[in-house]
Design an enzyme around this catalytic site. Structure first.
Site, PDB file in Angstrom:
ATOM      1  N   THR A 128     115.848 127.073  46.529  1.00 39.27           N
ATOM      2  CA  THR A 128     115.695 126.059  45.484  1.00 39.27           C
ATOM      3  C   THR A 128     114.253 125.579  45.400  1.00 39.27           C
ATOM      4  O   THR A 128     113.620 125.286  46.412  1.00 39.27           O
ATOM      5  CB  THR A 128     116.654 124.875  45.759  1.00 39.27           C
ATOM      6  N   CYS A 145      95.836 124.357  71.091  1.00 36.92           N
ATOM      7  CA  CYS A 145      96.727 124.253  72.240  1.00 36.92           C
ATOM      8  C   CYS A 145      96.952 122.821  72.630  1.00 36.92           C
ATOM      9  O   CYS A 145      96.334 122.302  73.561  1.00 36.92           O
ATOM     10  CB  CYS A 145      96.142 125.012  73.407  1.00 36.92           C
ATOM     11  N   GLY A 148     100.985 127.443  54.536  1.00 42.95           N
ATOM     12  CA  GLY A 148     100.019 128.493  54.857  1.00 42.95           C
ATOM     13  C   GLY A 148     100.562 129.538  55.824  1.00 42.95           C
ATOM     14  O   GLY A 148     100.334 130.738  55.649  1.00 42.95           O
ATOM     15  N   SER A 149     101.280 129.101  56.835  1.00 43.80           N
ATOM     16  CA  SER A 149     101.803 130.046  57.827  1.00 43.80           C
ATOM     17  C   SER A 149     102.760 131.032  57.160  1.00 43.80           C
ATOM     18  O   SER A 149     102.708 132.238  57.423  1.00 43.80           O
ATOM     19  CB  SER A 149     102.532 129.302  58.946  1.00 43.80           C
ATOM     20  N   ASN A 191      88.948 127.664  60.578  1.00 45.50           N
ATOM     21  CA  ASN A 191      89.464 126.314  60.742  1.00 45.50           C
ATOM     22  C   ASN A 191      88.876 125.586  61.949  1.00 45.50           C
ATOM     23  O   ASN A 191      88.940 124.375  62.029  1.00 45.50           O
ATOM     24  CB  ASN A 191      90.988 126.329  60.842  1.00 45.50           C
ATOM     25  N   GLN A 227      91.776 126.757  54.730  1.00 42.82           N
ATOM     26  CA  GLN A 227      90.745 125.723  54.927  1.00 42.82           C
ATOM     27  C   GLN A 227      89.789 125.626  53.741  1.00 42.82           C
ATOM     28  O   GLN A 227      89.139 124.603  53.550  1.00 42.82           O
ATOM     29  CB  GLN A 227      89.926 126.018  56.187  1.00 42.82           C
ATOM     30  N   ALA A 249      99.063 123.043  50.623  1.00 43.86           N
ATOM     31  CA  ALA A 249      98.760 121.780  49.943  1.00 43.86           C
ATOM     32  C   ALA A 249      98.253 120.689  50.892  1.00 43.86           C
ATOM     33  O   ALA A 249      97.381 119.899  50.529  1.00 43.86           O
ATOM     34  CB  ALA A 249     100.000 121.278  49.200  1.00 43.86           C
TER      35      ALA A 249
END
Ligand SMILES: *Cc1c(COP(=O)(O)O)cnc(C)c1O
Length: 402
Positions: free
Chosen positions: A238, A326, A72-73, A152, A180, A201
């Site tokens: 790959t 955090c 996701g990031s 989230n 989310q 995923a």
């Protein structure tokens, strides 16, 4: 293990046994590089293509519009930096919200250092973006709007279809971080007016380290990783066949049982919210009660520190989160809780419990009771609480008071 109660499914989920089974052949048997020319690899490439079709079909997209990434990031970074770069000549203004995941917020802050201007839209007390305010923030230089599908921390589901419609009426691209929401609520990229969508995923019982960016055909976006021709020449490296095939299996599972699972999770969630608010005074439920992810319960307990609460829950075998990402010992409260208007002291007492289909009513009851005891104990040691009690009439439960 049997005593562990896992209620942090917004952080990550358990890989489903079906997913693991689907992945296993791609490690020691079908280990070929899907991009190689021989038949041994060709079969794997076909299976990856089938996985891409499954996932595309799940959100009403075309196979060619799904680009696999490492999560996701990465997808958030690509969508935002990729459009900013490709449309640099057109404009330098981006609109997002104050409650996005750091993968979006920190990417926007990075772009601000490179000549871009970013508007961080405020949200209301339940975490909703106002589509009217969004429209008001649009400038001639706006090239991208990025609003998450569901938050989230507090679980609020945003009016994405309407936001996408507004974006398109002004000829602006619309990206949504659906990490989310994907696999948890129905998503249709056409009906919801989405040009780009991020998913991951491991938030839906798939493996960690694989995600996707949906990119509508014709969207102008710069390539992410330069190298080989993988992912239609836009994201080299790959192909992660096992991860992608596991992702597709997770999607198949989610699609087949979404209604059933979300109804079950919502019943547990509502039981948890009811018990906690009934039994623990000075508790706030964060987020909207209706437009909410079925597995999210987010609270603030006044007069306590979320970090102490987490430690004591951990000692009782309960995995939860403070809602702020955090874990690094930062003392800043969550940006999301501040954005919905909670005072710093209240936001510090936050707790996020995120359920799965594997949780039970017994677990919910045990967590609610454990929480009640821990909150009582922490408050009994809190000078703030002592001051509060002597100042106000003792015995007044003041439920829901901020
Ligand atoms: C977990 C999460 C991400 C990051 O996804 P990764 O696959 O862990 O990089 C981004 N956005 C939201 C809303 C998330 O919940």
């Amino acid at each position: 293990m049997s005593d562990l109660i896992y209620m942090d499914n917004a952080a990550t989920t358990r890989v489903a046994p079906e997913v693991l089974n689907a992945m296993l052949p791609y490690f020691c048997e079908q280990y070929g590089n899907p991009s190689s020319a021989y038949a041994f690899s060709g079969k794997i490439a076909e299976n990856v293509a089938e996985a891409r079709r499954t996932i595309a079909g799940f959100i009403g997209a075309k196979e060619r519009e799904i680009y696999f990434t490492a999560g996701g990031s990465e997808s958030d970074n690509w969508a935002i930096k990729g459009v900013a770069d490709a449309l640099r000549e057109k404009g330098n203004h981006i609109i997002t919200t104050a409650i996005e995941h750091h993968a979006v917020l920190h990417t926007c802050e990075f772009l601000e250092k490179h000549g871009f201007e970013v508007t961080y839209l405020p949200v209301d007390s339940r975490g909703f973006v106002d589509p009217k305010a969004l429209e008001g923030a649009i400038k001639p230089s706006t090239v991208l709007i990025s609003v998450m599908t569901a938050n989230n921390e507090i679980g609020t589901i945003e009016p994405i279809a309407q936001i996408g419609k507004t974006a398109h009426e002004h000829g602006i691209l619309f990206h949504t971080d659906a990490v989310q929401a994907f696999g948890h609520i129905p998503i249709d990229v056409d009906k919801m007016n989405i040009d780009m969508l991020s998913a991951s995923a491991h938030k839906l019982n798939g493996p960690k380290g694989v995600g996707l960016l949906y990119v509508r055909t014709g969207t102008r976006i710069s390539n992410l990783i330069h190298g080989g021709a993988q992912e239609y020449g836009r994201r080299a490296g790959t192909v992660n066949a096992a991860g992608i095939i596991g992702f597709a299996e997770a999607v198949r599972l989610a699609a087949s049982e979404m209604d059933k699972v979300s109804a079950y999770e919502a019943s547990l969630r509502d039981r948890l919210i009811r018990k906690v608010t009934e039994e623990i005074p000075y508790t706030i439920v964060n987020g909207d009660l209706k437009e909410r992810l079925s597995n999210n319960a987010s609270f603030c307990f006044r007069f306590i520190e979320g970090e102490s609460l987490l430690l004591l829950l951990d000692k009782s075998g309960i995995c939860a989160s403070s809602g702020s990402a955090c874990t690094s010992g930062s003392l800043d409260p969550s940006h999301v809780l501040l954005a919905i208007g909670l005072p710093h002291e209240t936001a510090h007492g936050s707790l996020r419990l995120t359920l799965s289909k594997e949780n039970t009513e017994e677990e919910v009851d045990r967590v609610a009771e454990t929480l009640r005891q821990i909150v009582e104990r922490l408050r009994s040691m809190s000078p703030l609480y002592a001051d509060f009690c002597s100042a106000s009439s003792v015995g007044d439960k003041g439920k829901g008071a901020i």
